[in-house]
Design a protein around this motif. Structure first.
Motif, PDB file in Angstrom:
ATOM      1  N   GLY A  50      -0.931 -90.707 -77.644  1.00  0.00           N
ATOM      2  CA  GLY A  50      -2.257 -91.267 -77.446  1.00  0.00           C
ATOM      3  C   GLY A  50      -3.124 -91.100 -78.682  1.00  0.00           C
ATOM      4  N   LEU A  51      -4.228 -91.814 -78.681  1.00  0.00           N
ATOM      5  CA  LEU A  51      -5.157 -91.806 -79.810  1.00  0.00           C
ATOM      6  C   LEU A  51      -5.676 -90.405 -80.105  1.00  0.00           C
ATOM      7  CD1 LEU A  51      -6.691 -93.438 -81.917  1.00  0.00           C
ATOM      8  CD2 LEU A  51      -8.426 -93.913 -80.176  1.00  0.00           C
ATOM      9  N   SER A  52      -5.986 -89.624 -79.085  1.00  0.00           N
ATOM     10  CA  SER A  52      -6.519 -88.283 -79.318  1.00  0.00           C
ATOM     11  C   SER A  52      -5.496 -87.383 -80.014  1.00  0.00           C
ATOM     12  CB  SER A  52      -6.987 -87.637 -78.010  1.00  0.00           C
ATOM     13  OG  SER A  52      -5.898 -87.460 -77.118  1.00  0.00           O
ATOM     14  N   LEU A  53      -4.221 -87.509 -79.659  1.00  0.00           N
ATOM     15  CA  LEU A  53      -3.177 -86.707 -80.292  1.00  0.00           C
ATOM     16  C   LEU A  53      -2.953 -87.143 -81.735  1.00  0.00           C
ATOM     17  CD1 LEU A  53      -0.946 -84.606 -80.336  1.00  0.00           C
ATOM     18  CD2 LEU A  53       0.558 -86.276 -79.217  1.00  0.00           C
ATOM     19  N   VAL A  54      -2.854 -88.433 -81.952  1.00  0.00           N
ATOM     20  CA  VAL A  54      -2.649 -88.947 -83.308  1.00  0.00           C
ATOM     21  C   VAL A  54      -3.821 -88.505 -84.204  1.00  0.00           C
ATOM     22  CG1 VAL A  54      -2.450 -91.049 -84.704  1.00  0.00           C
ATOM     23  CG2 VAL A  54      -1.171 -90.841 -82.557  1.00  0.00           C
ATOM     24  N   SER A  60      -3.057 -91.863 -88.367  1.00  0.00           N
ATOM     25  CA  SER A  60      -3.489 -93.089 -87.710  1.00  0.00           C
ATOM     26  C   SER A  60      -2.275 -93.998 -87.552  1.00  0.00           C
ATOM     27  CB  SER A  60      -4.585 -93.790 -88.507  1.00  0.00           C
ATOM     28  OG  SER A  60      -4.078 -94.235 -89.742  1.00  0.00           O
ATOM     29  N   ILE A  61      -2.334 -94.857 -86.573  1.00  0.00           N
ATOM     30  CA  ILE A  61      -1.295 -95.849 -86.327  1.00  0.00           C
ATOM     31  C   ILE A  61      -2.013 -97.180 -86.189  1.00  0.00           C
ATOM     32  CG2 ILE A  61       0.486 -96.661 -84.729  1.00  0.00           C
ATOM     33  CD1 ILE A  61       0.938 -93.715 -83.936  1.00  0.00           C
ATOM     34  N   ASP A  62      -1.650 -98.134 -87.021  1.00  0.00           N
ATOM     35  CA  ASP A  62      -2.288 -99.443 -86.968  1.00  0.00           C
ATOM     36  C   ASP A  62      -2.219-100.010 -85.558  1.00  0.00           C
ATOM     37  OD1 ASP A  62      -2.914 -99.410 -89.654  1.00  0.00           O
ATOM     38  OD2 ASP A  62      -1.149-100.569 -90.264  1.00  0.00           O
ATOM     39  N   GLY A  63      -3.347-100.435 -85.050  1.00  0.00           N
ATOM     40  CA  GLY A  63      -3.407-101.063 -83.742  1.00  0.00           C
ATOM     41  C   GLY A  63      -3.537-100.102 -82.572  1.00  0.00           C
ATOM     42  N   LEU A  64      -3.366 -98.802 -82.787  1.00  0.00           N
ATOM     43  CA  LEU A  64      -3.483 -97.838 -81.695  1.00  0.00           C
ATOM     44  C   LEU A  64      -4.951 -97.694 -81.315  1.00  0.00           C
ATOM     45  CD1 LEU A  64      -2.145 -95.771 -79.805  1.00  0.00           C
ATOM     46  CD2 LEU A  64      -2.497 -94.054 -81.606  1.00  0.00           C
ATOM     47  N   ARG A  65      -5.219 -97.885 -80.037  1.00  0.00           N
ATOM     48  CA  ARG A  65      -6.582 -97.769 -79.537  1.00  0.00           C
ATOM     49  C   ARG A  65      -6.519 -97.326 -78.087  1.00  0.00           C
ATOM     50  NH1 ARG A  65      -6.929-102.100 -76.286  1.00  0.00           N
ATOM     51  NH2 ARG A  65      -5.796-103.974 -76.826  1.00  0.00           N
ATOM     52  N   ALA A  66      -7.645 -96.894 -77.567  1.00  0.00           N
ATOM     53  CA  ALA A  66      -7.710 -96.537 -76.154  1.00  0.00           C
ATOM     54  C   ALA A  66      -7.641 -97.808 -75.316  1.00  0.00           C
ATOM     55  CB  ALA A  66      -8.998 -95.783 -75.860  1.00  0.00           C
ATOM     56  N   PHE A  67      -6.974 -97.726 -74.191  1.00  0.00           N
ATOM     57  CA  PHE A  67      -6.887 -98.862 -73.286  1.00  0.00           C
ATOM     58  C   PHE A  67      -8.268 -99.111 -72.699  1.00  0.00           C
ATOM     59  CE2 PHE A  67      -5.914-100.995 -69.264  1.00  0.00           C
ATOM     60  CZ  PHE A  67      -5.010-101.951 -69.686  1.00  0.00           C
TER      61      PHE A  67
END
Length: 148
Positions: A50-54, A60-67
């Motif tokens: 999840g975003l909080s772990l990353v 960062s991971i491109d495109g990773l966001r909260a649902f």
């Protein structure tokens, strides 16, 4: 070469258990994630970050966001983020329970399981849920699925 966990492209299993974990305050998750890397085979156990772990890892991971949350006339779809999500796939509830307990122990120094969702297919032949919905019918197949 496929860069996804193999089960993402496989049919939905008869039973599953979804585990949502939060990162413990002040915990360094690196050792737990190294242990998880050996235990999550991508076929029977899939892991999602999840975003909080990353963010806690300074990455960062491109495109990773909260649902996002969705609301409409007579329906609410909440956002239920997790630092770590495990999808345990199987065909025996007892075996899934024991695997869940094993992951809780493996991750205990850094993570706490805060959400458990048991899933199953209602009609094993058609892979439908209790509402009659058949998941995955719009998913691409073959090479298109790998590309997606």
């Amino acid at each position: 070469m496929t860069r996804c966990q193999p089960a993402i492209l496989q049919p939905i299993p008869p039973l599953a258990r979804y585990l949502g974990y939060t990162l413990l305050p002040g915990a360094d998750p690196r050792a737990a994630l190294r242990a998880l890397k050996s235990a999550a085979d991508g076929e029977h156990t899939l892991a999602g970050l999840g975003l909080s772990l990353v963010s806690a890892l300074g990455r960062s991971i491109d495109g990773l966001r909260a649902f996002p949350e969705f609301s409409g006339r007579g329906i609410d779809v909440p956002s239920t983020p997790a630092a770590l999500l495990l999808w345990l796939r199987g065909s025996d509830r007892g075996e899934l329970l024991h695997r869940h307990r094993g992951f809780d122990a493996l991750l205990a120094q850094s993570f706490r399981c805060t959400q458990v969702i048991d899933a199953f297919t209602y009609d094993g032949r058609a892979r439908r849920d209790l509402t009659g919905y058949e998941d995955g019918t719009e998913n691409p197949k073959g090479r298109k699925a790998v590309a997606a």
